[in-house]
Design a protein around this motif. Sequence first.
Motif, PDB file in Angstrom:
ATOM      1  N   PHE A 122       0.823  -1.207   0.000  1.00  0.00           N
ATOM      2  CA  PHE A 122       0.000   0.000   0.000  1.00  0.00           C
ATOM      3  C   PHE A 122       0.860   1.261   0.000  1.00  0.00           C
ATOM      4  O   PHE A 122       0.541   2.249  -0.673  1.00  0.00           O
ATOM      5  CB  PHE A 122      -0.918   0.009   1.227  1.00  0.00           C
ATOM      6  N   ALA A 123       1.941   1.241   0.759  1.00  0.00           N
ATOM      7  CA  ALA A 123       2.818   2.413   0.822  1.00  0.00           C
ATOM      8  C   ALA A 123       3.431   2.733  -0.533  1.00  0.00           C
ATOM      9  O   ALA A 123       3.770   3.893  -0.817  1.00  0.00           O
ATOM     10  CB  ALA A 123       3.918   2.188   1.864  1.00  0.00           C
ATOM     11  N   ALA A 124       3.584   1.721  -1.377  1.00  0.00           N
ATOM     12  CA  ALA A 124       4.119   1.931  -2.727  1.00  0.00           C
ATOM     13  C   ALA A 124       3.031   2.351  -3.711  1.00  0.00           C
ATOM     14  O   ALA A 124       3.319   2.551  -4.900  1.00  0.00           O
ATOM     15  CB  ALA A 124       4.801   0.659  -3.215  1.00  0.00           C
ATOM     16  N   GLY A 125       1.790   2.477  -3.222  1.00  0.00           N
ATOM     17  CA  GLY A 125       0.696   2.893  -4.088  1.00  0.00           C
ATOM     18  C   GLY A 125       0.090   1.778  -4.915  1.00  0.00           C
ATOM     19  O   GLY A 125      -0.535   2.038  -5.946  1.00  0.00           O
ATOM     20  N   HIS A 126       0.230   0.544  -4.471  1.00  0.00           N
ATOM     21  CA  HIS A 126      -0.272  -0.605  -5.219  1.00  0.00           C
ATOM     22  C   HIS A 126      -1.182  -1.446  -4.328  1.00  0.00           C
ATOM     23  O   HIS A 126      -1.185  -1.313  -3.101  1.00  0.00           O
ATOM     24  CB  HIS A 126       0.884  -1.471  -5.719  1.00  0.00           C
ATOM     25  N   LEU A 127      -1.938  -2.328  -4.956  1.00  0.00           N
ATOM     26  CA  LEU A 127      -2.729  -3.320  -4.236  1.00  0.00           C
ATOM     27  C   LEU A 127      -2.015  -4.656  -4.139  1.00  0.00           C
ATOM     28  O   LEU A 127      -2.309  -5.451  -3.255  1.00  0.00           O
ATOM     29  CB  LEU A 127      -4.089  -3.523  -4.918  1.00  0.00           C
ATOM     30  N   THR A 128      -1.097  -4.900  -5.069  1.00  0.00           N
ATOM     31  CA  THR A 128      -0.359  -6.161  -5.065  1.00  0.00           C
ATOM     32  C   THR A 128       1.128  -5.896  -5.186  1.00  0.00           C
ATOM     33  O   THR A 128       1.560  -4.914  -5.817  1.00  0.00           O
ATOM     34  CB  THR A 128      -0.790  -7.070  -6.235  1.00  0.00           C
ATOM     35  N   GLY A 129       1.911  -6.775  -4.592  1.00  0.00           N
ATOM     36  CA  GLY A 129       3.337  -6.784  -4.841  1.00  0.00           C
ATOM     37  C   GLY A 129       3.630  -7.611  -6.084  1.00  0.00           C
ATOM     38  O   GLY A 129       2.722  -8.099  -6.757  1.00  0.00           O
ATOM     39  N   GLN A 130       4.906  -7.789  -6.358  1.00  0.00           N
ATOM     40  CA  GLN A 130       5.272  -8.523  -7.561  1.00  0.00           C
ATOM     41  C   GLN A 130       6.507  -9.373  -7.301  1.00  0.00           C
ATOM     42  O   GLN A 130       7.559  -8.852  -6.933  1.00  0.00           O
ATOM     43  CB  GLN A 130       5.557  -7.561  -8.719  1.00  0.00           C
ATOM     44  N   TYR A 131       6.353 -10.681  -7.464  1.00  0.00           N
ATOM     45  CA  TYR A 131       7.459 -11.620  -7.380  1.00  0.00           C
ATOM     46  C   TYR A 131       7.659 -12.275  -8.751  1.00  0.00           C
ATOM     47  O   TYR A 131       6.674 -12.490  -9.483  1.00  0.00           O
ATOM     48  CB  TYR A 131       7.156 -12.722  -6.361  1.00  0.00           C
ATOM     49  N   PRO A 132       8.893 -12.624  -9.099  1.00  0.00           N
ATOM     50  CA  PRO A 132       9.101 -13.404 -10.319  1.00  0.00           C
ATOM     51  C   PRO A 132       8.430 -14.767 -10.176  1.00  0.00           C
ATOM     52  O   PRO A 132       8.682 -15.487  -9.207  1.00  0.00           O
ATOM     53  CB  PRO A 132      10.626 -13.544 -10.399  1.00  0.00           C
ATOM     54  N   PRO A 133       7.561 -15.158 -11.119  1.00  0.00           N
ATOM     55  CA  PRO A 133       6.834 -16.428 -10.973  1.00  0.00           C
ATOM     56  C   PRO A 133       7.749 -17.634 -10.777  1.00  0.00           C
ATOM     57  O   PRO A 133       7.419 -18.543 -10.001  1.00  0.00           O
ATOM     58  CB  PRO A 133       6.045 -16.529 -12.281  1.00  0.00           C
ATOM     59  N   ASP A 134       8.922 -17.631 -11.434  1.00  0.00           N
ATOM     60  CA  ASP A 134       9.786 -18.808 -11.322  1.00  0.00           C
ATOM     61  C   ASP A 134      10.453 -18.912  -9.962  1.00  0.00           C
ATOM     62  O   ASP A 134      10.939 -19.980  -9.582  1.00  0.00           O
ATOM     63  CB  ASP A 134      10.853 -18.782 -12.426  1.00  0.00           C
ATOM     64  N   LEU A 135      10.475 -17.790  -9.196  1.00  0.00           N
ATOM     65  CA  LEU A 135      11.089 -17.819  -7.859  1.00  0.00           C
ATOM     66  C   LEU A 135      10.068 -18.066  -6.743  1.00  0.00           C
ATOM     67  O   LEU A 135      10.456 -18.174  -5.573  1.00  0.00           O
ATOM     68  CB  LEU A 135      11.825 -16.504  -7.581  1.00  0.00           C
ATOM     69  N   ALA A 528      19.243 -29.299  -1.902  1.00  0.00           N
ATOM     70  CA  ALA A 528      20.513 -28.955  -2.544  1.00  0.00           C
ATOM     71  C   ALA A 528      20.418 -28.954  -4.063  1.00  0.00           C
ATOM     72  O   ALA A 528      20.920 -28.027  -4.733  1.00  0.00           O
ATOM     73  CB  ALA A 528      21.603 -29.926  -2.082  1.00  0.00           C
ATOM     74  N   GLU A 529      19.769 -29.954  -4.643  1.00  0.00           N
ATOM     75  CA  GLU A 529      19.725 -30.049  -6.106  1.00  0.00           C
ATOM     76  C   GLU A 529      18.908 -28.916  -6.720  1.00  0.00           C
ATOM     77  O   GLU A 529      19.351 -28.256  -7.669  1.00  0.00           O
ATOM     78  CB  GLU A 529      19.154 -31.406  -6.523  1.00  0.00           C
ATOM     79  N   GLU A 530      17.704 -28.691  -6.191  1.00  0.00           N
ATOM     80  CA  GLU A 530      16.867 -27.621  -6.739  1.00  0.00           C
ATOM     81  C   GLU A 530      17.499 -26.257  -6.508  1.00  0.00           C
ATOM     82  O   GLU A 530      17.428 -25.379  -7.373  1.00  0.00           O
ATOM     83  CB  GLU A 530      15.474 -27.684  -6.122  1.00  0.00           C
ATOM     84  N   GLY A 537      20.780 -20.936 -12.789  1.00  0.00           N
ATOM     85  CA  GLY A 537      19.966 -20.309 -13.816  1.00  0.00           C
ATOM     86  C   GLY A 537      19.674 -18.852 -13.553  1.00  0.00           C
ATOM     87  O   GLY A 537      19.679 -18.025 -14.468  1.00  0.00           O
ATOM     88  N   ARG A 538      19.447 -18.506 -12.306  1.00  0.00           N
ATOM     89  CA  ARG A 538      19.036 -17.146 -11.944  1.00  0.00           C
ATOM     90  C   ARG A 538      20.215 -16.240 -11.629  1.00  0.00           C
ATOM     91  O   ARG A 538      20.198 -15.051 -11.947  1.00  0.00           O
ATOM     92  CB  ARG A 538      18.110 -17.212 -10.720  1.00  0.00           C
ATOM     93  N   PHE A 539      21.192 -16.776 -10.955  1.00  0.00           N
ATOM     94  CA  PHE A 539      22.344 -15.983 -10.501  1.00  0.00           C
ATOM     95  C   PHE A 539      23.639 -16.696 -10.888  1.00  0.00           C
ATOM     96  O   PHE A 539      24.375 -17.192 -10.024  1.00  0.00           O
ATOM     97  CB  PHE A 539      22.281 -15.787  -8.984  1.00  0.00           C
ATOM     98  N   PRO A 540      23.954 -16.776 -12.162  1.00  0.00           N
ATOM     99  CA  PRO A 540      25.106 -17.582 -12.610  1.00  0.00           C
ATOM    100  C   PRO A 540      26.441 -17.078 -12.092  1.00  0.00           C
ATOM    101  O   PRO A 540      27.398 -17.857 -12.006  1.00  0.00           O
ATOM    102  CB  PRO A 540      25.021 -17.486 -14.139  1.00  0.00           C
ATOM    103  N   ARG A 541      26.532 -15.815 -11.718  1.00  0.00           N
ATOM    104  CA  ARG A 541      27.810 -15.267 -11.251  1.00  0.00           C
ATOM    105  C   ARG A 541      27.885 -15.228  -9.716  1.00  0.00           C
ATOM    106  O   ARG A 541      28.851 -14.709  -9.162  1.00  0.00           O
ATOM    107  CB  ARG A 541      28.013 -13.864 -11.810  1.00  0.00           C
ATOM    108  N   ALA A 542      26.870 -15.756  -9.038  1.00  0.00           N
ATOM    109  CA  ALA A 542      26.881 -15.748  -7.569  1.00  0.00           C
ATOM    110  C   ALA A 542      27.969 -16.663  -7.033  1.00  0.00           C
ATOM    111  O   ALA A 542      28.322 -17.676  -7.645  1.00  0.00           O
ATOM    112  CB  ALA A 542      25.517 -16.181  -7.039  1.00  0.00           C
ATOM    113  N   ARG A 543      28.470 -16.300  -5.875  1.00  0.00           N
ATOM    114  CA  ARG A 543      29.540 -17.075  -5.246  1.00  0.00           C
ATOM    115  C   ARG A 543      29.139 -17.378  -3.805  1.00  0.00           C
ATOM    116  O   ARG A 543      28.802 -16.471  -3.042  1.00  0.00           O
ATOM    117  CB  ARG A 543      30.843 -16.266  -5.275  1.00  0.00           C
ATOM    118  N   ARG A 544      29.179 -18.665  -3.444  1.00  0.00           N
ATOM    119  CA  ARG A 544      28.797 -19.043  -2.080  1.00  0.00           C
ATOM    120  C   ARG A 544      29.901 -18.661  -1.109  1.00  0.00           C
ATOM    121  O   ARG A 544      31.053 -19.038  -1.283  1.00  0.00           O
ATOM    122  CB  ARG A 544      28.528 -20.531  -2.003  1.00  0.00           C
TER     123      ARG A 544
END
Length: 557
Positions: A122-135, A528-530, A537-544
């Motif tokens: 609501f503070a952002a002026g919306h009724l819904t938030g938005q998440y990437p469907p695949d996440l 672990a596998e998923e 796929g989403r963050f190919p350059r991420a480093r643990r």
Amino acid sequence: MRRALFDPRAAALAVAAVSGAMALYVLAYTEYPYPIWRGLIFQYLLRHQDLAGLALVAALALGACLPATHQPALAFVEKLGERPWLVALVAFLALCAGMLLLAHGHALAGDEYLTLMQSRIFAAGHLTGQYPPDLLPWLMPDHYRYRWIMVSANGGIAATYWPGFALVLTPFTLLGASWACNPALAALSLVLMAKLAGRLAGGPQASGWAMLFALASPGFAGLALSYFSMTAHLLASLAFAWLLLEPTPRRLVGAGLVGSAALLLHQPVPHMLFAAPWLVWLALQPRGRRNLALIALGYLPGVAGGVAWAAFLREMHGFIIAAPFASDGELGNRIGNLIWYWQMRTSWIFEAPAGYAIGARLGEQVRLWAWAAPGLPLLAAAGWWMSRRERALNLLALSFGATVLGYFLVRFDQGYGWGARYVHPAFGALPVLAAAAMARLKDRPEGAALRGWAAAAAAASLVFATALRGGQIEAFMAEHLSHRPPYVSGERQVVLIKHDVDYYFDWDLVQNDPFLRSPTLVLLSRGAEEDARMMAGRFPRARRVYQGLYGEVWTLD
């Protein structure tokens, strides 16, 4: 015999005896000496927090028998009644500090986080938030979808709770001080309790008694140190009762408007239970139909808001309701939406009282007693008995009773919540009724010692019970937050939280901005596998950079 009823030692022994009986119930209900699975969080808190609380209640009640403690405590009551707004301001500041230092400003339960999430939307002026469907599988537990969070096909999200409390929270969210909302509502509730007691029980001193009983009850402060809507319900209940003290046309419409807001806070049951005795009384008055018509006029915005929110969620869900009247046009569809939403929210909540539910309700009464000023329910019962011919006090008592009994139809326990969360919307009746008892005793010489005892016990509870419960809240919150993998706030990173089957709702630690605008993304591990497939796929350059018992941290730089 009559004089024995006013003996402080008899009162102290009664409080100690009730506390002891409740401690035995806790031991039996939690199957002592067997360890409690942390997933049974209600029983876990009963044993690990409330046994100590019950012991302290008994000790404070016995310690208050010392006559030397009475006069200073009675003087303190007088001071409180003289400046209710100043007392409320001090309480607000103290509760804000407690919210930040003891509760860590954190939304502990999923119920709390959903309201906070919706207020940010609501503070952002919306009724819904938005998440990437695949996440979505990593951003929320599977069973949260459609039950607590409505999700559209394109990743739009909204809380399924009615939006009233999120709207109340929104201005505080815009100011970056969402943590101050419930402290502010609690402070206003304190003033209304003082005004009700002063009006119904006899002046400023009764106001001081009501404020002391409320402040001396750690449950009152505890629920203000949260993002639960129960403090807002409490304020609405008190305002509703205040307006109906004089049922003029204007005040009837005003009470309906307050009730309208209360219906929308998160779900309508708390207000429906509290309001029921008042509505029956209004209907039985000489101009009952007019009274009900006027108060119904005030309720119209809440009903319209409920219909609109149900229609909005139905549209997000993306299906049409097969209701008998769905073909009757727009009005039929909207009514169908409301019925669908109501069924969605209630079909898995209510059932005839059964063994587990009855045990849970009794456990909540233990928490009410253990998180209240010593003997407060007994003093409130005495106040009701002594004032039972006074309409408003009788209605307050009936509202409290209706709330307690109504929740016996709920099939599960309250889970989290500092104190008796389900009873809290009607909690304000207890300090007002207890203040009425103290006011009536003022005119009885034999009641002077009992008044001194009650003041001393409550004043000691304000100091010692508040300290005990504050320490318990901070320790629990700190331990809960330690289940997050260590990460640096504000840095670009992905935090993967492992689900521990021995821990209650650790997935509630998965809290993100509803538009994922924050640099840190907190996700629920899917194994672990998923997880590896998603990160590649989403963050190919991420480093643990961290892997441990509670999850992993990946840097995105």
